[in-house]
Structures are given as structure tokens and as C-alpha cells.
Design a protein around this motif. Sequence first.
Motif, PDB file in Angstrom:
ATOM      1  N   LYS A  87      -6.829   4.979   3.370  1.00  0.00           N
ATOM      2  CA  LYS A  87      -5.801   4.017   2.914  1.00  0.00           C
ATOM      3  C   LYS A  87      -5.631   4.064   1.403  1.00  0.00           C
ATOM      4  O   LYS A  87      -4.507   4.050   0.898  1.00  0.00           O
ATOM      5  CB  LYS A  87      -6.165   2.604   3.365  1.00  0.00           C
ATOM      6  CG  LYS A  87      -5.886   2.427   4.842  1.00  0.00           C
ATOM      7  CD  LYS A  87      -5.927   0.976   5.238  1.00  0.00           C
ATOM      8  CE  LYS A  87      -5.424   0.797   6.667  1.00  0.00           C
ATOM      9  NZ  LYS A  87      -5.933  -0.389   7.310  1.00  0.00           N
ATOM     10  N   ALA A 102      -3.903   7.364   0.313  1.00  0.00           N
ATOM     11  CA  ALA A 102      -2.470   7.357   0.645  1.00  0.00           C
ATOM     12  C   ALA A 102      -1.701   6.452  -0.315  1.00  0.00           C
ATOM     13  O   ALA A 102      -0.626   6.819  -0.816  1.00  0.00           O
ATOM     14  CB  ALA A 102      -2.275   6.906   2.092  1.00  0.00           C
ATOM     15  N   GLU A 103      -2.275   5.288  -0.592  1.00  0.00           N
ATOM     16  CA  GLU A 103      -1.607   4.339  -1.497  1.00  0.00           C
ATOM     17  C   GLU A 103      -1.413   4.950  -2.884  1.00  0.00           C
ATOM     18  O   GLU A 103      -0.327   4.880  -3.472  1.00  0.00           O
ATOM     19  CB  GLU A 103      -2.481   3.081  -1.582  1.00  0.00           C
ATOM     20  CG  GLU A 103      -1.883   1.930  -2.343  1.00  0.00           C
ATOM     21  CD  GLU A 103      -2.957   0.864  -2.586  1.00  0.00           C
ATOM     22  OE1 GLU A 103      -3.701   0.526  -1.650  1.00  0.00           O
ATOM     23  OE2 GLU A 103      -3.057   0.415  -3.746  1.00  0.00           O
ATOM     24  N   ARG A 127       1.154   7.793  -2.836  1.00  0.00           N
ATOM     25  CA  ARG A 127       2.532   7.253  -2.764  1.00  0.00           C
ATOM     26  C   ARG A 127       2.958   6.748  -4.140  1.00  0.00           C
ATOM     27  O   ARG A 127       4.120   6.857  -4.521  1.00  0.00           O
ATOM     28  CB  ARG A 127       2.614   6.139  -1.716  1.00  0.00           C
ATOM     29  CG  ARG A 127       2.626   6.664  -0.271  1.00  0.00           C
ATOM     30  CD  ARG A 127       3.052   5.589   0.727  1.00  0.00           C
ATOM     31  NE  ARG A 127       2.055   4.527   0.819  1.00  0.00           N
ATOM     32  CZ  ARG A 127       1.105   4.453   1.755  1.00  0.00           C
ATOM     33  NH1 ARG A 127       1.033   5.384   2.695  1.00  0.00           N
ATOM     34  NH2 ARG A 127       0.245   3.467   1.771  1.00  0.00           N
ATOM     35  N   ALA A 179      -5.735   6.563  11.455  1.00  0.00           N
ATOM     36  CA  ALA A 179      -5.321   6.320  10.062  1.00  0.00           C
ATOM     37  C   ALA A 179      -4.928   7.629   9.393  1.00  0.00           C
ATOM     38  O   ALA A 179      -3.941   7.694   8.649  1.00  0.00           O
ATOM     39  CB  ALA A 179      -6.454   5.640   9.290  1.00  0.00           C
ATOM     40  N   GLN A 237      -1.504   8.524  10.715  1.00  0.00           N
ATOM     41  CA  GLN A 237      -0.403   7.657  10.252  1.00  0.00           C
ATOM     42  C   GLN A 237      -0.194   7.671   8.748  1.00  0.00           C
ATOM     43  O   GLN A 237       0.939   7.618   8.272  1.00  0.00           O
ATOM     44  CB  GLN A 237      -0.655   6.224  10.725  1.00  0.00           C
ATOM     45  CG  GLN A 237      -0.287   6.102  12.191  1.00  0.00           C
ATOM     46  CD  GLN A 237      -0.538   4.712  12.732  1.00  0.00           C
ATOM     47  OE1 GLN A 237      -0.716   3.772  11.969  1.00  0.00           O
ATOM     48  NE2 GLN A 237      -0.568   4.594  14.037  1.00  0.00           N
ATOM     49  N   GLU A 238      -1.290   7.760   7.995  1.00  0.00           N
ATOM     50  CA  GLU A 238      -1.182   7.620   6.531  1.00  0.00           C
ATOM     51  C   GLU A 238      -1.022   8.956   5.815  1.00  0.00           C
ATOM     52  O   GLU A 238      -0.310   9.036   4.813  1.00  0.00           O
ATOM     53  CB  GLU A 238      -2.434   6.922   5.970  1.00  0.00           C
ATOM     54  CG  GLU A 238      -2.677   5.544   6.524  1.00  0.00           C
ATOM     55  CD  GLU A 238      -2.025   4.452   5.683  1.00  0.00           C
ATOM     56  OE1 GLU A 238      -1.480   4.745   4.611  1.00  0.00           O
ATOM     57  OE2 GLU A 238      -2.078   3.297   6.120  1.00  0.00           O
TER      58      GLU A 238
END
Length: 268
Positions: A86, A89-90, A93, A122, A125-126
Amino acid sequence: MKKVLTIAGSDSSGGAGIQADLKTFSAHGVFGMSVITAVTAQNTQGVFAVQDITPEMIASQLDAIFTDIEVDAVKIGMVSQIDTIKVIAEKLRQYKPKHIVVDPVMVSKSGYDLLSPDAKEALIQELIPLATVITPNLPEAEVITGRNISTLKEMEEAAILIHSLGAKAVLVKGGHLEDDATDVSYDGYEFTYYKGTRIATNNTHGTGCTLSSSITSNLANECPLNEAISKAKEYITLAIQHSFSIGKGVGPVHHFYSMYQKAGIQHV
Ligand SMILES: Nc1ncnc2c1ncn2[C@@H]1O[C@H](COP(=O)(O)OP(=O)(O)O)[C@@H](O)[C@H]1O
Ligand SMILES: Cc1ncc(COP(=O)(O)O)c(N)n1
């Protein structure tokens, strides 16, 4: 000089993970940087312990690099836990690097779970939607698609499915096939085959890490994707041909064979 970043785990024995990635970057003449996601106690025979780096420390490493240095391409390897995925990915982005190569590392050659089983969803999806190219081996492609894969046709079908999950391109690797080590890519328009004859060796520790780092280096050096992959296939083939034994188990590949040849240095 182009600047490339690996976000991956440390392999204490130097054959895979961060260590393989940095050696590959050096052999390609790009400047390598690293964000360490986990430290493994590992050798040619197995993985004995893993300590995950905290999401906060991963975020700090990423901020330190991206707020100061322009990154030409990023490679993602072992990501271990849901929170690790997570935060990566954050941050990606937020910082939007031009190229992201995702090697969806799940299980080591020695059979150890490098991705927590509950983190598979995860990763799908991420990280898949961020990928310029994702490079699953056959077992990883099977997990992502939920299908059995053992033929080139099934590799093509898997590549289409994984592409539909949001990756710009997919390279399904054939290292785990029965016969030839042929890889297949799909970019939403066409398939490209990267043919390879199987080299008879047990020393294939870190082949996937090396291939994805080579693709990352070639993308940073502004190669179009298919050329980046075919050059990387040549590099990994030479590296496997000149792989060698250290320790009692699966040995590493040779990253500097061509460089040593040119410099007249006697290689192993
Ligand atoms: N014995 C081999 N001979 C030739 N090429 C190989 C061999 N094993 C793996 N490769 C190649 O090495 C690259 C990494 O593939 P693979 O071993 O499937 O990845 P991973 O390390 O993720 O399991 C691919 O290009 C694959 O075709
Ligand atoms: C830290 C780390 N990252 C990746 C791999 C996968 O490499 P392999 O599939 O060759 O075991 C590994 N063994 N260790």
C-alpha cells in the motif's frame, strides 16, 4: 547517467533481490539506488528468516530519493506484506516515475513465501495497474489468473488476462516450462516471443530479479519495450550460461561476463 531504483528485499547471499538488481544495474551502466522492503537471511539452500522493514521507513526511503533525484525507471521486487504494498503504491502514484517494472515475487526458488499469502490480492489490485510491464513466472501467473499454465498457448491466455487487470504490458516467463525457456509478452495489441533454449544448470538463483532489472535499465536507457525485453533476454541468457556454484545449493548468475571479457579479466 540514467538513474534507476529497485524497491525490493535484501538477499544476504547476494544472488537475488536488491543485490542482484544493483549488480545488473552496474553491468548496464546505469546508476542504481535501492529502497529495501525486507531483509532476508538467505543462502543458496534456502531462506531462514525475514524481517520486514516498516511502512514508515519504506515511505521515508522513497521520499528521500524522489524529493531529490530524478528517477528514470523503477523496478519492484519482493514486497512482503499488505501495508508494504500500500505504501509503495501510494508513493509511486504521488511521484509518477515514467517506467515501473513489477516482478511479482511470491515464492523463492527454495520454496519460501516471500509474499505473505494474504497480500496477493493487494499486489494484484495496487501494483498491477501501475506497471509499465509485469513479469510473472509460471507459478506467479497461475496465482494471478487462477488458471493452470503449462503451454505457450496458456501463457498467451494468461498474458491477456493479466493485461486486463491494468498492466500496460505483461511478460510471462518460461523458465519453469518443461522444455525451451521461451518468454511471451503482450501489450494489448500483439504477442512477442523471446526464444531461449534451456541451459542445463542448477545455478538459477536470482534469474527473475536479474531479468526485470535488465528490462528496467534498458527502459531507462530509452529502449522501446520489446527491445528492452529482447536485450534483457540476451543478458540473462549469457548470465545463466556463465552462472557458477557458490555454497551447497542453487548458485547465482554471472552479471559481468561481457565486461570482464572486454577488460581481459579472467572470469570464473
Ligand atoms: N535453465 C534456463 N535456461 C535458459 N533460460 C532460463 C533458464 N531458467 C530461467 N531462464 C530464463 O530466465 C528468465 C527468468 O525466468 P524464471 O526463471 O521463469 O523467473 P523466476 O526467477 O521469477 O522464477 C526468463 O527469461 C527465463 O526464460
Ligand atoms: C530478497 C529476494 N528477492 C527475490 C527472490 C527471488 O529469487 P529466486 O526466485 O531466484 O529465489 C529471493 N530469493 N530473495
